[in-house]
Enzyme design. Structure first.
Site, PDB file in Angstrom:
ATOM      1  N   SER A 155      46.282  11.559 -12.631  1.00 62.34           N
ATOM      2  CA  SER A 155      45.017  11.707 -11.982  1.00 62.34           C
ATOM      3  C   SER A 155      45.113  12.779 -10.684  1.00 62.34           C
ATOM      4  O   SER A 155      45.529  14.030 -11.179  1.00 62.34           O
ATOM      5  CB  SER A 155      44.580  10.417 -11.203  1.00 62.34           C
ATOM      6  OG  SER A 155      43.301  10.426 -10.900  1.00 62.34           O
ATOM      7  N   ASP A 253      36.736   9.587 -19.965  1.00 58.72           N
ATOM      8  CA  ASP A 253      37.319  10.163 -18.505  1.00 58.72           C
ATOM      9  C   ASP A 253      36.552  11.170 -18.213  1.00 58.72           C
ATOM     10  O   ASP A 253      36.656  12.271 -19.151  1.00 58.72           O
ATOM     11  CB  ASP A 253      38.917  10.340 -18.884  1.00 58.72           C
ATOM     12  CG  ASP A 253      39.607  10.295 -17.343  1.00 58.72           C
ATOM     13  OD1 ASP A 253      38.874  10.799 -16.500  1.00 58.72           O
ATOM     14  OD2 ASP A 253      40.843   9.915 -17.459  1.00 58.72           O
ATOM     15  N   HIS A 283      39.207   6.266 -17.480  1.00 60.20           N
ATOM     16  CA  HIS A 283      40.153   6.807 -16.355  1.00 60.20           C
ATOM     17  C   HIS A 283      41.047   5.529 -16.041  1.00 60.20           C
ATOM     18  O   HIS A 283      40.523   4.531 -15.658  1.00 60.20           O
ATOM     19  CB  HIS A 283      39.327   7.497 -15.213  1.00 60.20           C
ATOM     20  CG  HIS A 283      40.398   8.025 -14.515  1.00 60.20           C
ATOM     21  ND1 HIS A 283      41.180   9.219 -14.697  1.00 60.20           N
ATOM     22  CD2 HIS A 283      41.038   7.871 -12.946  1.00 60.20           C
ATOM     23  CE1 HIS A 283      41.952   9.664 -13.976  1.00 60.20           C
ATOM     24  NE2 HIS A 283      41.521   8.887 -12.626  1.00 60.20           N
TER      25      HIS A 283
END
Length: 318
Positions: A155, A253, A283
């Site tokens: 991320s 995502d 995500h």
């Protein structure tokens, strides 16, 4: 169509239970959502913490290594935790780092880089670079083979991983043989189709979260710093000369499209890259629902990829 109706059935319950971040309204509460849970330490991995130098101060790093190791030098991986540049701490990835140690037979150094908005760009990437330089300069003390060093993160940590690969290339810094920016946060412009798809409140990192996090990270110099590839890796003019890469992302995502565009650009620049897209996945799906089949498959995929990269001359039986 609601995003939730497109999520894999085995992931829906955990998705529906997440309250959603509120970065602008309550940053400290949002930070508490990703605080480390108490986990049982592996008896096969030793973990130590120490302070290392960085610009104008010191920084915490956590070092993970096999509990029973010989005098042989081991490959190493710098791990950069996620959190959109504004959340997170190395402690939350203890279990993941231990698994990297065991699967990839390596040493892991996890950096506690400074977070925005208290410390906007370039604090975070400078700390990551300081961690990479330190672990290679102290390779003899750590028992690291400097010819087998990788970088990885997820991320926001994936975005920092991509930025770190660019910085090390441009500075002629420590040699990196592999990069693993997992579902990375790469582009502050929020112009891709997927950046407009994930808007529902309660989503695990939606458009509102992303805009707020980028504003916090880039600060008052949003327009100026946003032009730097070390702040926004998608702005890099050339990706040539970067180390081979592995990444993955869920189809649901927000970072799907910027990840896919980055993968395409790496391939076009002659950089070897492996990529996996997981349909029906949001995500951080493999972190929020680790027991599901798709999560186990995803984690095993990137664990094996790291093991292969760090042991290029070995036939792995994993």
């Amino acid at each position: 169509m609601s995003i939730e109706t497109r999520i894999l059935p085995e992931l829906r319950e955990v998705y529906s239970q997440f309250p959603g971040f509120e970065l602008e309204k309550n940053l400290e509460w949002s930070r508490s959502l990703v605080s480390a849970a108490s986990v049982k330490k592996s008896e096969h991995v030793n973990t130590t913490s120490r302070k290392i130098p960085r610009d104008k101060g010191e920084m915490l790093v956590k070092i993970y290594e096999p509990a029973e190791r010989t005098n042989d030098l081991l490959p190493a991986m710098l791990w950069i935790h996620g959190g959109g540049y504004v959340l997170g701490h190395p402690d939350m990835d203890d279990k993941l780092c231990e698994r990297f140690v065991q699967t990839a037979e390596c040493i892991v150094v996890s950096v506690d880089y400074r977070l925005a908005p208290e410390h906007p760009y370039p604090a975070g990437i400078e700390d990551c670079y300081a961690g990479l330089v330190w672990m290679t300069e102290e390779a003899e003390m750590l028992g690291i083979d400097v010819n087998r060093v990788a970088i990885a993160g997820a991320s926001g940590g994936g975005g920092l991983t991509a930025a770190l690969a660019l910085m090390a290339r441009d500075k002629g810094g420590p040699s990196i043989i592999f990069q693993m920016p997992l579902y990375p946060m790469l582009d502050n412009r929020n112009i891709t189709p997927s950046s407009h798809e994930i808007t529902e409140e309660g989503s695990i990192w939606n458009r509102t979260d992303n805009v707020a996090a980028w504003n916090m990270y880039l600060g008052e110099e949003n327009n100026a710093s946003g032009s730097s590839s070390y702040a926004v890796p998608s702005r890099a003019e050339s990706l040539a000369g970067l180390p081979p890469a592995y990444t993955c992302v869920g189809q649901l995502d927000l970072f799907r499209d910027e990840t896919m565009e980055y993968v395409a650009r790496l391939a076009q620049a002659g950089v070897d890259v492996e990529f996996h897209l997981y349909p029906g996945c949001f995500h951080l799906f493999e972190i929020f629902a680790p027991e599901t089949e798709v999560s186990q498959r995803a984690v095993q995929g990137y664990m094996v990829a790291m093991a292969r990269a760090l042991h290029p001359n070995r036939i792995l039986d994993i």
